[in-house]
Motif scaffolding. Structure first.
Motif, mmCIF file in Angstrom:
data_model
loop_
_atom_site.group_PDB
_atom_site.id
_atom_site.type_symbol
_atom_site.label_atom_id
_atom_site.label_comp_id
_atom_site.label_asym_id
_atom_site.label_seq_id
_atom_site.Cartn_x
_atom_site.Cartn_y
_atom_site.Cartn_z
ATOM 1 N N LEU A 1 17.564 69.304 98.419
ATOM 2 C CA LEU A 1 16.524 69.696 97.480
ATOM 3 C C LEU A 1 15.720 70.790 98.178
ATOM 4 C CD1 LEU A 1 14.762 69.070 94.859
ATOM 5 C CD2 LEU A 1 13.382 67.621 96.388
ATOM 6 N N ALA A 2 15.672 71.974 97.569
ATOM 7 C CA ALA A 2 15.000 73.108 98.213
ATOM 8 C C ALA A 2 14.179 73.867 97.188
ATOM 9 C CB ALA A 2 16.026 74.034 98.859
ATOM 10 N N GLY A 3 13.023 74.364 97.610
ATOM 11 C CA GLY A 3 12.213 75.129 96.670
ATOM 12 C C GLY A 3 10.864 75.499 97.242
ATOM 13 N N GLY A 4 9.920 75.723 96.342
ATOM 14 C CA GLY A 4 8.580 76.132 96.706
ATOM 15 C C GLY A 4 7.544 75.151 96.188
ATOM 16 N N PRO A 5 6.318 75.599 95.967
ATOM 17 C CA PRO A 5 5.245 74.683 95.559
ATOM 18 C C PRO A 5 5.435 74.072 94.180
ATOM 19 C CG PRO A 5 4.358 76.767 96.408
ATOM 20 C CD PRO A 5 5.816 76.972 96.203
ATOM 21 N N HIS A 6 6.179 74.744 93.309
ATOM 22 C CA HIS A 6 6.231 74.317 91.915
ATOM 23 C C HIS A 6 7.626 73.942 91.407
ATOM 24 C CE1 HIS A 6 2.159 75.821 91.830
ATOM 25 N NE2 HIS A 6 2.582 77.024 92.191
ATOM 26 N N ALA A 7 8.653 74.567 91.942
ATOM 27 C CA ALA A 7 9.999 74.361 91.404
ATOM 28 C C ALA A 7 11.022 74.320 92.529
ATOM 29 C CB ALA A 7 10.351 75.468 90.412
ATOM 30 N N ALA A 8 12.187 73.731 92.217
ATOM 31 C CA ALA A 8 13.203 73.524 93.249
ATOM 32 C C ALA A 8 14.591 73.574 92.656
ATOM 33 C CB ALA A 8 12.979 72.185 93.943
ATOM 34 N N VAL A 9 15.584 73.666 93.563
ATOM 35 C CA VAL A 9 16.996 73.587 93.213
ATOM 36 C C VAL A 9 17.602 72.425 93.989
ATOM 37 C CG1 VAL A 9 17.598 75.261 95.026
ATOM 38 C CG2 VAL A 9 19.225 74.802 93.182
ATOM 39 N N VAL A 10 18.527 71.725 93.367
ATOM 40 C CA VAL A 10 19.283 70.666 94.036
ATOM 41 C C VAL A 10 20.707 71.171 94.224
ATOM 42 C CG1 VAL A 10 20.101 68.289 93.936
ATOM 43 C CG2 VAL A 10 17.867 68.881 92.968
ATOM 44 N N VAL A 11 21.202 71.103 95.452
ATOM 45 C CA VAL A 11 22.545 71.587 95.764
ATOM 46 C C VAL A 11 23.466 70.397 96.025
ATOM 47 C CG1 VAL A 11 23.946 73.026 97.287
ATOM 48 C CG2 VAL A 11 21.585 73.702 96.759
ATOM 49 N N ILE B 1 21.397 59.790 91.085
ATOM 50 C CA ILE B 1 20.416 60.880 91.074
ATOM 51 C C ILE B 1 18.976 60.388 91.185
ATOM 52 C CG2 ILE B 1 21.925 62.384 89.745
ATOM 53 C CD1 ILE B 1 20.274 61.643 87.253
ATOM 54 N N ASP B 2 18.748 59.091 91.094
ATOM 55 C CA ASP B 2 17.382 58.597 91.096
ATOM 56 C C ASP B 2 16.626 58.974 92.363
ATOM 57 O OD1 ASP B 2 19.195 56.862 92.389
ATOM 58 O OD2 ASP B 2 17.836 55.159 92.203
ATOM 59 N N GLN B 3 17.316 58.970 93.495
ATOM 60 C CA GLN B 3 16.643 59.302 94.749
ATOM 61 C C GLN B 3 16.252 60.775 94.806
ATOM 62 O OE1 GLN B 3 19.416 59.172 98.205
ATOM 63 N NE2 GLN B 3 20.978 58.775 96.670
ATOM 64 N N VAL B 4 17.043 61.631 94.169
ATOM 65 C CA VAL B 4 16.717 63.061 94.132
ATOM 66 C C VAL B 4 15.490 63.286 93.243
ATOM 67 C CG1 VAL B 4 17.569 65.361 93.554
ATOM 68 C CG2 VAL B 4 19.134 63.658 94.515
ATOM 69 N N ILE B 5 15.478 62.631 92.100
ATOM 70 C CA ILE B 5 14.336 62.745 91.190
ATOM 71 C C ILE B 5 13.068 62.232 91.863
ATOM 72 C CG2 ILE B 5 13.382 61.883 89.022
ATOM 73 C CD1 ILE B 5 16.275 61.883 87.929
ATOM 74 N N ALA B 6 13.189 61.136 92.620
ATOM 75 C CA ALA B 6 12.028 60.582 93.316
ATOM 76 C C ALA B 6 11.517 61.547 94.384
ATOM 77 C CB ALA B 6 12.382 59.235 93.944
ATOM 78 N N ALA B 7 12.447 62.205 95.088
ATOM 79 C CA ALA B 7 12.045 63.157 96.127
ATOM 80 C C ALA B 7 11.314 64.354 95.519
ATOM 81 C CB ALA B 7 13.265 63.618 96.912
ATOM 82 N N ALA B 8 11.811 64.829 94.380
ATOM 83 C CA ALA B 8 11.139 65.943 93.700
ATOM 84 C C ALA B 8 9.742 65.527 93.230
ATOM 85 C CB ALA B 8 11.984 66.414 92.522
ATOM 86 N N ALA B 9 9.623 64.284 92.752
ATOM 87 C CA ALA B 9 8.321 63.795 92.305
ATOM 88 C C ALA B 9 7.338 63.717 93.465
ATOM 89 C CB ALA B 9 8.484 62.424 91.649
ATOM 90 N N ARG B 10 7.826 63.276 94.630
ATOM 91 C CA ARG B 10 6.948 63.213 95.796
ATOM 92 C C ARG B 10 6.474 64.611 96.194
ATOM 93 N NH1 ARG B 10 10.750 59.238 97.408
ATOM 94 N NH2 ARG B 10 11.896 60.773 98.666
ATOM 95 N N ARG B 11 7.343 65.588 96.019
ATOM 96 C CA ARG B 11 6.992 66.971 96.331
ATOM 97 C C ARG B 11 6.106 67.593 95.245
ATOM 98 N NH1 ARG B 11 7.709 69.670 101.255
ATOM 99 N NH2 ARG B 11 9.602 68.897 102.283
ATOM 100 N N GLY B 12 6.116 66.978 94.076
ATOM 101 C CA GLY B 12 5.372 67.544 92.966
ATOM 102 C C GLY B 12 6.015 68.793 92.399
ATOM 103 N N LEU C 1 22.008 64.969 86.279
ATOM 104 C CA LEU C 1 20.720 65.431 86.792
ATOM 105 C C LEU C 1 20.189 66.595 85.968
ATOM 106 C CD1 LEU C 1 18.497 65.186 88.931
ATOM 107 C CD2 LEU C 1 19.868 66.686 90.405
ATOM 108 N N ALA C 2 21.071 67.520 85.634
ATOM 109 C CA ALA C 2 20.661 68.653 84.804
ATOM 110 C C ALA C 2 20.226 68.175 83.414
ATOM 111 C CB ALA C 2 21.796 69.664 84.700
#
Length: 454
Positions: free
Chosen positions: A18-28, A34-45, A67-68
């Motif tokens: 999961l990579a990105g900036g303050p507001h948006a990200a890409v998952v590679v 996918i629940d753990q990826v969604i949770a990680a993005a939520a923690r990052r906001g 996920l998409a």
């Protein structure tokens, strides 16, 4: 400022990002769960704006499509990949704006597959990370033989060119973030370490230090066996995997366990090999929950065969479910936990077999006892040396070749004990007298056993 979060899947030897900036990200190269990826993005906001696949994977089922769908992200898939679902096709040089000042740029890197694509994360026009999938790995590259045998040499040469293109286009300090290569069978060889950069690879990776003919010859000579379940992963990913169901399976009592065994289904005991050897349900197989559960169970089981899971705790069942959905074993038929004595019907007993060391085998041989020594390591391991007089059947072939094991008590070994435990359980279920050698192979020499050079 950019970030990169890494998801490690030790059982499969893979990583997702999961990579990105303050507001948006890409998952590679996301996992199936996918629940753990969604949770990680939520923690990052951050919002998941893009999901990117480097290739149609052969070693695990992707969660990219789901996920998409769930997040509304654009699904970036290499344009050359033949898939049955709507996606955003990506060609060499295409870019996607992830966040302010952050851009994802596609680089065609064929070799692991013909359509393989790497992605460079650029911050203000400067490469800050490259997601290399199955292209440039740590000290090696992804294997080129998973698509079509007739294409293997051609793809090996493409891998060489792709690795060099990445090295030519990127600065030495750019981190290399592969999907495969951490014990994955998608890697053409195993490499030390868990982090690298373009600069490090420039001085240590065969694709960047050897001439092309030497590189290709060495790669083709070093290819390992392909896990049988790989044949099902590519088609599943091309068709578009369904969402997963990780709810607990139904509870099996002793009567149901016996009935499932009688029906020819697989009952898999996830407990440690020590606990299994001390007492287990007759006919059950031991695949330890720790380690490469998904790889070896999916490799050995007849595809589609129902599986009942046995474990100490419900948490072990949950962990195993998560591992298994990643390789397309979606729902256990049933499960049981707790005291193993409750897994057998009244009047029946758990069965057991002994564990031993190579020193014990040496003593047995010194006494002149006639025993069968079964080596279940891979061909490439046996080349490095084997016990004189041992029979060789790799673990992934044993279930179909049990009848070839000579009569007598079978002392089964591998390189460290895990595969020997699986093999011992297969032989025990087939009614053979077995001893599981739970020892490192180096101890064979220390014990005085005669080794033959491969």
């Amino acid at each position: 400022m950019f970030f990169v979060d890494t998801f490690e899947f030790e059982g499969l030897g893979n990583r997702s990002y999961l990579a990105g900036g303050p507001h948006a990200a890409v998952v590679v190269d996301p996992p199936r769960d996918i629940d753990q990826v969604i949770a990680a993005a939520a923690r990052r906001g951050v919002r998941i704006a893009f999901v990117a696949e480097t290739h149609v994977h052969n070693d695990y089922v992707t969660g990219g499509l789901e996920l998409a769908r769930v997040t509304g992200a654009q699904y970036l898939v290499p344009a050359g990949a033949h898939v049955s679902f709507a996606r955003t096709p990506v060609a060499d040089g295409d870019t996607a704006g992830v966040d302010a000042g952050l851009v994802l740029r596609a680089i065609a890197t064929p070799g692991h597959t013909p359509h393989h694509t790497s992605y460079v994360l650029e911050e203000d026009g400067r490469g800050v990370a490259v997601f290399t999938g199955g292209s440039l790995l740590i000290g090696t590259v992804g294997r080129p033989d998973l698509v079509e045998p007739r294409l293997t040499e051609q793809l090996a040469r493409a891998q060489y060119a792709s690795a060099r293109r990445l090295a030519d286009e990127l600065d030495d300090e750019v981190p290399v973030l592969p999907t495969h290569g951490f014990g994955s069978f998608c890697s053409s060889s195993q490499a030390e370490g868990d982090a690298t950069t373009i600069g490090k690879e420039r001085t240590s990776n065969d694709a960047l230090t050897l001439d092309v003919d030497t590189f290709v010859a060495q790669m083709l000579a070093g290819l390992e066996d392909v896990p049988a379940y790989y044949a099902h992963m590519g088609p599943a990913n091309a068709a578009g995997p369904a969402p997963v169901d990780l709810t607990p399976p139904g509870r099996a009592d002793a009567e149901e366990i016996a009935a499932r065994l009688a029906a020819g289904e697989w009952v898999v005991d996830l407990r440690s090999r020590m606990a299994f050897a001390e007492g287990h349900v007759a006919g059950s197989f031991n695949f330890e929950g720790e380690g490469k559960l998904a790889t070896y169970l999916a490799w050995l089981i007849p595809w589609g065969k129902p599986v009942t899971l046995l474990a100490d705790t419900p948490e072990q069942i949950t962990d195993a479910q998560r591992e298994l959905v990643r390789v397309g074993i979606d729902r256990p038929a049933a499960a049981a936990t707790g005291d193993p004595a409750g897994w057998v019907r009244q009047g029946e007993q758990l069965v057991s077999f002994p564990r031993a060391r190579f020193a014990d085998l040496a003593q047995v041989r010194e006494r002149g006892d006639e025993v069968v020594v079964l080596d279940v390591r891979r061909d490439s391991e046996r080349v490095g040396g084997y016990i004189d007089g041992s029979v060789h059947i790799p673990i992934h072939e044993l279930h179909g070749r049990v009848g070839e094991v000579p009569q007598g008590t079978v002392w089964v070994h591998c390189a460290g004990g895990t595969r020997a435990a699986i093999a011992a359980s297969l032989l025990d279920a087939a009614g053979r007298d077995v001893v599981a050698v739970d020892d490192g192979f180096d101890a064979a020499t220390d014990a005085g056993l005669s080794l033959i050079s491969g």
